[in-house]
Design a protein around this motif. Sequence first.
Motif, short mmCIF file in Angstrom:
data_model
loop_
_atom_site.label_atom_id
_atom_site.label_comp_id
_atom_site.label_asym_id
_atom_site.label_seq_id
_atom_site.Cartn_x
_atom_site.Cartn_y
_atom_site.Cartn_z
N ASP A 20 0.87 -1.17 0.00
CA ASP A 20 0.00 0.00 0.00
C ASP A 20 0.91 1.22 0.00
OD1 ASP A 20 -2.58 1.27 0.21
OD2 ASP A 20 -1.99 1.82 2.24
N ILE A 21 0.80 2.06 -1.03
CA ILE A 21 1.72 3.17 -1.23
C ILE A 21 0.95 4.47 -1.24
CG2 ILE A 21 3.45 4.15 -2.79
CD1 ILE A 21 3.25 1.08 -3.99
N LYS A 22 1.41 5.42 -0.43
CA LYS A 22 0.84 6.76 -0.41
C LYS A 22 2.00 7.74 -0.57
CE LYS A 22 -3.06 5.41 2.34
NZ LYS A 22 -3.73 5.44 3.62
N ILE A 23 1.87 8.64 -1.55
CA ILE A 23 2.93 9.59 -1.84
C ILE A 23 2.31 10.91 -2.27
CG2 ILE A 23 3.17 8.77 -4.22
CD1 ILE A 23 6.21 9.34 -3.94
N ASP A 38 16.36 1.14 -4.31
CA ASP A 38 17.17 2.07 -3.50
C ASP A 38 17.04 1.76 -2.01
OD1 ASP A 38 18.10 3.34 -5.74
OD2 ASP A 38 16.68 5.01 -5.61
N ALA A 39 15.82 1.47 -1.57
CA ALA A 39 15.61 1.17 -0.16
C ALA A 39 16.33 -0.11 0.25
CB ALA A 39 14.11 1.05 0.13
N CYS A 40 16.25 -1.14 -0.59
CA CYS A 40 16.91 -2.40 -0.26
C CYS A 40 18.43 -2.27 -0.29
CB CYS A 40 16.45 -3.49 -1.24
SG CYS A 40 14.74 -4.00 -1.01
N ILE A 41 18.95 -1.51 -1.25
CA ILE A 41 20.40 -1.34 -1.33
C ILE A 41 20.91 -0.54 -0.14
CG2 ILE A 41 22.22 -0.15 -2.64
CD1 ILE A 41 20.81 -1.16 -5.19
N ARG A 42 20.17 0.49 0.29
CA ARG A 42 20.59 1.25 1.46
C ARG A 42 20.54 0.40 2.73
NH1 ARG A 42 16.91 5.07 2.38
NH2 ARG A 42 15.86 5.03 0.40
N PHE A 43 19.60 -0.54 2.81
CA PHE A 43 19.44 -1.35 4.01
C PHE A 43 20.44 -2.51 4.08
CE2 PHE A 43 17.05 -4.63 6.50
CZ PHE A 43 17.09 -3.99 7.71
N THR A 93 11.10 6.64 3.12
CA THR A 93 10.19 7.70 3.56
C THR A 93 10.17 8.91 2.64
OG1 THR A 93 11.91 8.63 4.96
CG2 THR A 93 10.39 7.07 5.99
N LYS A 94 11.11 9.01 1.72
CA LYS A 94 11.17 10.16 0.80
C LYS A 94 11.49 9.67 -0.61
CE LYS A 94 11.24 13.94 3.52
NZ LYS A 94 10.35 15.04 3.41
N TYR A 95 10.91 10.34 -1.60
CA TYR A 95 11.26 10.10 -3.00
C TYR A 95 11.14 11.43 -3.73
CZ TYR A 95 11.39 8.24 -7.70
OH TYR A 95 11.72 7.98 -9.00
N ASN A 96 12.22 11.90 -4.31
CA ASN A 96 12.27 13.20 -4.98
C ASN A 96 11.74 14.31 -4.07
OD1 ASN A 96 13.41 12.14 -7.26
ND2 ASN A 96 11.49 11.98 -8.38
N SER A 97 12.17 14.31 -2.85
CA SER A 97 11.79 15.27 -1.80
C SER A 97 10.28 15.33 -1.56
CB SER A 97 12.37 16.66 -2.08
OG SER A 97 11.81 17.21 -3.24
N ASN A 98 9.59 14.23 -1.81
CA ASN A 98 8.17 14.10 -1.49
C ASN A 98 8.01 13.04 -0.42
OD1 ASN A 98 7.02 15.92 -3.44
ND2 ASN A 98 7.53 14.43 -5.01
N ASP A 99 7.08 13.26 0.51
CA ASP A 99 6.83 12.28 1.55
C ASP A 99 6.24 11.01 0.96
OD1 ASP A 99 7.75 13.93 3.56
OD2 ASP A 99 5.78 14.82 3.91
#
Length: 118
Positions: A20-23, A38-43, A93-99
């Motif tokens: 469930d995605i809200k942006i 990106d999230a998986c690579i950072r983690f 929690t962020k993508y292209n400076s959007n929540d």
Amino acid sequence: MKLKVLPPTLRKNNRYLTLDIKIASEIGKDDLVNIIWDACIRFKGECGTSNYNLWVMKFYEMDQTEEYHHYKAIVRCQRDFVGEVRSSIALATKYNSNDLAISTIGLSGTIKGSQKYI
């Protein structure tokens, strides 16, 4: 020469996560792929993420309000790494400076089973 199909005992066991995605801004399937990778690579790093066998199977646009856009998606991952994938996706929690808020609402062994959560 015809290629042989792997028997079920030699195939990778997959699980399907319903997300469930809200942006705050509009995104597409390619953007979701970038967010998840990106999230998986950072983690876990590149070496750990390469074992996950990640793939976005389905992407649905649900509705849109003044505050956010609502999407749902089905993501495939390997059975042994479901916990790592869920935790790394939740940390985005962020993508292209959007929540951004991503939560897992279902887990299934088949795509058909995971579609009941949509």
